[in-house]
Design a protein around this motif. Structure first.
Motif, PDB file in Angstrom:
ATOM      1  N   ALA A 125     -13.501   5.285   3.670  1.00  0.00           N
ATOM      2  CA  ALA A 125     -12.362   6.214   3.758  1.00  0.00           C
ATOM      3  C   ALA A 125     -12.157   6.771   5.163  1.00  0.00           C
ATOM      4  O   ALA A 125     -11.030   6.887   5.625  1.00  0.00           O
ATOM      5  N   PHE A 126     -13.225   7.130   5.844  1.00  0.00           N
ATOM      6  CA  PHE A 126     -13.109   7.767   7.159  1.00  0.00           C
ATOM      7  C   PHE A 126     -13.541   6.806   8.256  1.00  0.00           C
ATOM      8  O   PHE A 126     -14.413   5.957   8.044  1.00  0.00           O
ATOM      9  N   ASN A 127     -12.919   6.954   9.431  1.00  0.00           N
ATOM     10  CA  ASN A 127     -13.231   6.114  10.576  1.00  0.00           C
ATOM     11  C   ASN A 127     -13.530   7.020  11.770  1.00  0.00           C
ATOM     12  O   ASN A 127     -12.628   7.694  12.283  1.00  0.00           O
ATOM     13  N   PRO A 128     -14.798   7.066  12.209  1.00  0.00           N
ATOM     14  CA  PRO A 128     -15.149   7.957  13.322  1.00  0.00           C
ATOM     15  C   PRO A 128     -14.452   7.611  14.633  1.00  0.00           C
ATOM     16  O   PRO A 128     -14.445   8.424  15.561  1.00  0.00           O
ATOM     17  N   GLU A 129     -13.844   6.442  14.727  1.00  0.00           N
ATOM     18  CA  GLU A 129     -13.144   6.029  15.941  1.00  0.00           C
ATOM     19  C   GLU A 129     -11.715   6.577  16.007  1.00  0.00           C
ATOM     20  O   GLU A 129     -11.070   6.491  17.044  1.00  0.00           O
ATOM     21  N   VAL A 130     -11.206   7.142  14.900  1.00  0.00           N
ATOM     22  CA  VAL A 130      -9.836   7.666  14.872  1.00  0.00           C
ATOM     23  C   VAL A 130      -9.871   9.140  15.265  1.00  0.00           C
ATOM     24  O   VAL A 130     -10.552   9.947  14.638  1.00  0.00           O
ATOM     25  N   LYS A 131      -9.137   9.446  16.297  1.00  0.00           N
ATOM     26  CA  LYS A 131      -9.108  10.819  16.839  1.00  0.00           C
ATOM     27  C   LYS A 131      -7.725  11.428  16.669  1.00  0.00           C
ATOM     28  O   LYS A 131      -6.720  10.762  16.846  1.00  0.00           O
ATOM     29  N   CYS A 132      -7.709  12.703  16.319  1.00  0.00           N
ATOM     30  CA  CYS A 132      -6.456  13.460  16.266  1.00  0.00           C
ATOM     31  C   CYS A 132      -6.202  14.039  17.652  1.00  0.00           C
ATOM     32  O   CYS A 132      -7.145  14.388  18.369  1.00  0.00           O
ATOM     33  N   PRO A 133      -4.925  14.168  18.037  1.00  0.00           N
ATOM     34  CA  PRO A 133      -4.636  14.765  19.345  1.00  0.00           C
ATOM     35  C   PRO A 133      -5.070  16.223  19.363  1.00  0.00           C
ATOM     36  O   PRO A 133      -5.031  16.910  18.332  1.00  0.00           O
ATOM     37  N   VAL A 134      -5.482  16.666  20.519  1.00  0.00           N
ATOM     38  CA  VAL A 134      -5.876  18.063  20.695  1.00  0.00           C
ATOM     39  C   VAL A 134      -4.618  18.915  20.712  1.00  0.00           C
ATOM     40  O   VAL A 134      -3.669  18.626  21.437  1.00  0.00           O
ATOM     41  N   GLN A 135      -4.600  19.912  19.851  1.00  0.00           N
ATOM     42  CA  GLN A 135      -3.443  20.809  19.784  1.00  0.00           C
ATOM     43  C   GLN A 135      -3.567  21.870  20.884  1.00  0.00           C
ATOM     44  O   GLN A 135      -4.650  22.411  21.104  1.00  0.00           O
ATOM     45  N   PRO A 136      -2.467  22.190  21.552  1.00  0.00           N
ATOM     46  CA  PRO A 136      -2.540  23.230  22.582  1.00  0.00           C
ATOM     47  C   PRO A 136      -2.888  24.581  21.978  1.00  0.00           C
ATOM     48  O   PRO A 136      -2.468  24.892  20.870  1.00  0.00           O
TER      49      PRO A 136
ATOM     50  N   GLY B  67       7.064   7.347  18.199  1.00  0.00           N
ATOM     51  CA  GLY B  67       6.790   6.097  18.876  1.00  0.00           C
ATOM     52  C   GLY B  67       5.460   6.057  19.602  1.00  0.00           C
ATOM     53  O   GLY B  67       5.080   5.031  20.140  1.00  0.00           O
ATOM     54  N   ALA B  68       4.728   7.174  19.622  1.00  0.00           N
ATOM     55  CA  ALA B  68       3.454   7.232  20.339  1.00  0.00           C
ATOM     56  C   ALA B  68       2.264   6.847  19.458  1.00  0.00           C
ATOM     57  O   ALA B  68       1.155   6.746  19.935  1.00  0.00           O
ATOM     58  N   ARG B  69       2.506   6.655  18.177  1.00  0.00           N
ATOM     59  CA  ARG B  69       1.407   6.360  17.259  1.00  0.00           C
ATOM     60  C   ARG B  69       1.295   4.864  16.999  1.00  0.00           C
ATOM     61  O   ARG B  69       2.269   4.136  17.067  1.00  0.00           O
ATOM     62  N   ARG B  70       0.052   4.445  16.659  1.00  0.00           N
ATOM     63  CA  ARG B  70      -0.147   3.037  16.324  1.00  0.00           C
ATOM     64  C   ARG B  70      -0.830   2.919  14.974  1.00  0.00           C
ATOM     65  O   ARG B  70      -1.665   3.742  14.600  1.00  0.00           O
ATOM     66  N   LEU B  71      -0.461   1.899  14.254  1.00  0.00           N
ATOM     67  CA  LEU B  71      -0.987   1.644  12.915  1.00  0.00           C
ATOM     68  C   LEU B  71      -2.463   1.281  12.998  1.00  0.00           C
ATOM     69  O   LEU B  71      -2.852   0.448  13.812  1.00  0.00           O
ATOM     70  N   VAL B  72      -3.291   1.924  12.155  1.00  0.00           N
ATOM     71  CA  VAL B  72      -4.727   1.646  12.164  1.00  0.00           C
ATOM     72  C   VAL B  72      -5.249   1.187  10.805  1.00  0.00           C
ATOM     73  O   VAL B  72      -6.241   0.473  10.730  1.00  0.00           O
ATOM     74  N   ALA B  73      -4.609   1.617   9.718  1.00  0.00           N
ATOM     75  CA  ALA B  73      -5.121   1.281   8.388  1.00  0.00           C
ATOM     76  C   ALA B  73      -4.012   1.404   7.351  1.00  0.00           C
ATOM     77  O   ALA B  73      -2.927   1.915   7.632  1.00  0.00           O
ATOM     78  N   VAL B  74      -4.329   0.933   6.153  1.00  0.00           N
ATOM     79  CA  VAL B  74      -3.444   1.093   4.998  1.00  0.00           C
ATOM     80  C   VAL B  74      -4.264   1.716   3.875  1.00  0.00           C
ATOM     81  O   VAL B  74      -5.499   1.675   3.893  1.00  0.00           O
TER      82      VAL B  74
ATOM     83  N   PRO C 152       0.843  -1.197   0.000  1.00  0.00           N
ATOM     84  CA  PRO C 152       0.000   0.000   0.000  1.00  0.00           C
ATOM     85  C   PRO C 152       0.879   1.249   0.000  1.00  0.00           C
ATOM     86  O   PRO C 152       1.967   1.252   0.588  1.00  0.00           O
ATOM     87  N   ALA C 153       0.414   2.294  -0.652  1.00  0.00           N
ATOM     88  CA  ALA C 153       1.193   3.524  -0.746  1.00  0.00           C
ATOM     89  C   ALA C 153       1.251   4.287   0.569  1.00  0.00           C
ATOM     90  O   ALA C 153       2.171   5.068   0.789  1.00  0.00           O
ATOM     91  N   ALA C 154       0.271   4.084   1.433  1.00  0.00           N
ATOM     92  CA  ALA C 154       0.238   4.838   2.693  1.00  0.00           C
ATOM     93  C   ALA C 154      -0.118   3.929   3.859  1.00  0.00           C
ATOM     94  O   ALA C 154      -0.886   2.974   3.718  1.00  0.00           O
ATOM     95  N   LEU C 155       0.461   4.273   5.000  1.00  0.00           N
ATOM     96  CA  LEU C 155       0.112   3.666   6.272  1.00  0.00           C
ATOM     97  C   LEU C 155      -0.541   4.761   7.094  1.00  0.00           C
ATOM     98  O   LEU C 155      -0.072   5.906   7.085  1.00  0.00           O
ATOM     99  N   LEU C 156      -1.625   4.457   7.796  1.00  0.00           N
ATOM    100  CA  LEU C 156      -2.327   5.445   8.608  1.00  0.00           C
ATOM    101  C   LEU C 156      -2.161   5.112  10.082  1.00  0.00           C
ATOM    102  O   LEU C 156      -2.352   3.961  10.488  1.00  0.00           O
ATOM    103  N   TYR C 157      -1.781   6.135  10.843  1.00  0.00           N
ATOM    104  CA  TYR C 157      -1.531   5.990  12.267  1.00  0.00           C
ATOM    105  C   TYR C 157      -2.397   6.952  13.060  1.00  0.00           C
ATOM    106  O   TYR C 157      -2.773   8.020  12.563  1.00  0.00           O
ATOM    107  N   GLU C 158      -2.673   6.582  14.300  1.00  0.00           N
ATOM    108  CA  GLU C 158      -3.301   7.514  15.228  1.00  0.00           C
ATOM    109  C   GLU C 158      -2.460   7.558  16.486  1.00  0.00           C
ATOM    110  O   GLU C 158      -1.692   6.639  16.760  1.00  0.00           O
ATOM    111  N   GLY C 159      -2.611   8.650  17.215  1.00  0.00           N
ATOM    112  CA  GLY C 159      -1.860   8.794  18.462  1.00  0.00           C
ATOM    113  C   GLY C 159      -1.276  10.182  18.562  1.00  0.00           C
ATOM    114  O   GLY C 159      -1.676  11.100  17.854  1.00  0.00           O
TER     115      GLY C 159
END
Length: 168
Positions: free
Chosen positions: A153-164, A100-107, A88-95
């Protein structure tokens, strides 16, 4: 509980969870066949579950912008246009933002839109035409459940970190 029954119970639970993620977009494919088709993808990307290895070992460039309900995209330019399940051309991470704080969720497979007459297909799924990227894309949420479907394409369970909030 002895180790062997526990391992069997975990395997059955995982297989059951995988079967529940198939999308009924058309006539529902046999979930067992679908996961057999996705096995090479899962095994070829499982090494990247540990985020620091993705850019270093696989040629995927790390990004620092989190796309809501998708996560961070790590792209390997050599795999753009690939329909190979193992590349796959892309790996998708959340965290978080820390290394090292991110984990693989999709391709994701990405095929440039060159004016082809039909959208590419993989695993019996037609790629989505992304007019912003000028490409066709297909996501597979094989490392995190997507309640909206395995290839959505989108996963409502994937959250971006809150930016300060900047103080000034």
């Amino acid at each position: 509980m002895p180790s062997r029954p526990l391992k069997a119970a975990v395997a059955v639970a995982i297989a059951g969870a995988f079967c529940l993620t198939a999308t009924p977009a058309q006539a529902a494919p046999d979930p067992e066949d679908l996961w057999l088709d996705l096995t090479p993808t899962y095994t070829s990307t499982a090494i990247y579950a540990y985020e620091p290895w993705a850019p270093e070992e696989g040629g995927y460039a790390r990004t620092d912008e989190c796309v809501p309900e998708m996560g961070y995209h790590y792209v390997n330019p050599e795999y753009l246009g690939s329909l190979d399940p193992t590349t796959p051309a892309a790996l998708l991470y959340e965290g978080g933002a820390d290394r090292g704080a991110r984990r693989l969720v999709a391709v994701e497979w990405v095929v440039p839109d060159t004016g082809q007459a039909t959208a590419p297909e993989l695993f019996g799924e037609t790629f989505y035409k992304d007019t912003t990227l000028k490409a066709y894309t297909l996501h597979a949420w094989i490392h995190k459940d997507n309640p909206d479907g395995l290839f959505t394409a989108f996963n409502p369970e994937v959250k971006c970190p809150v930016q300060p909030t900047p103080t000034g």
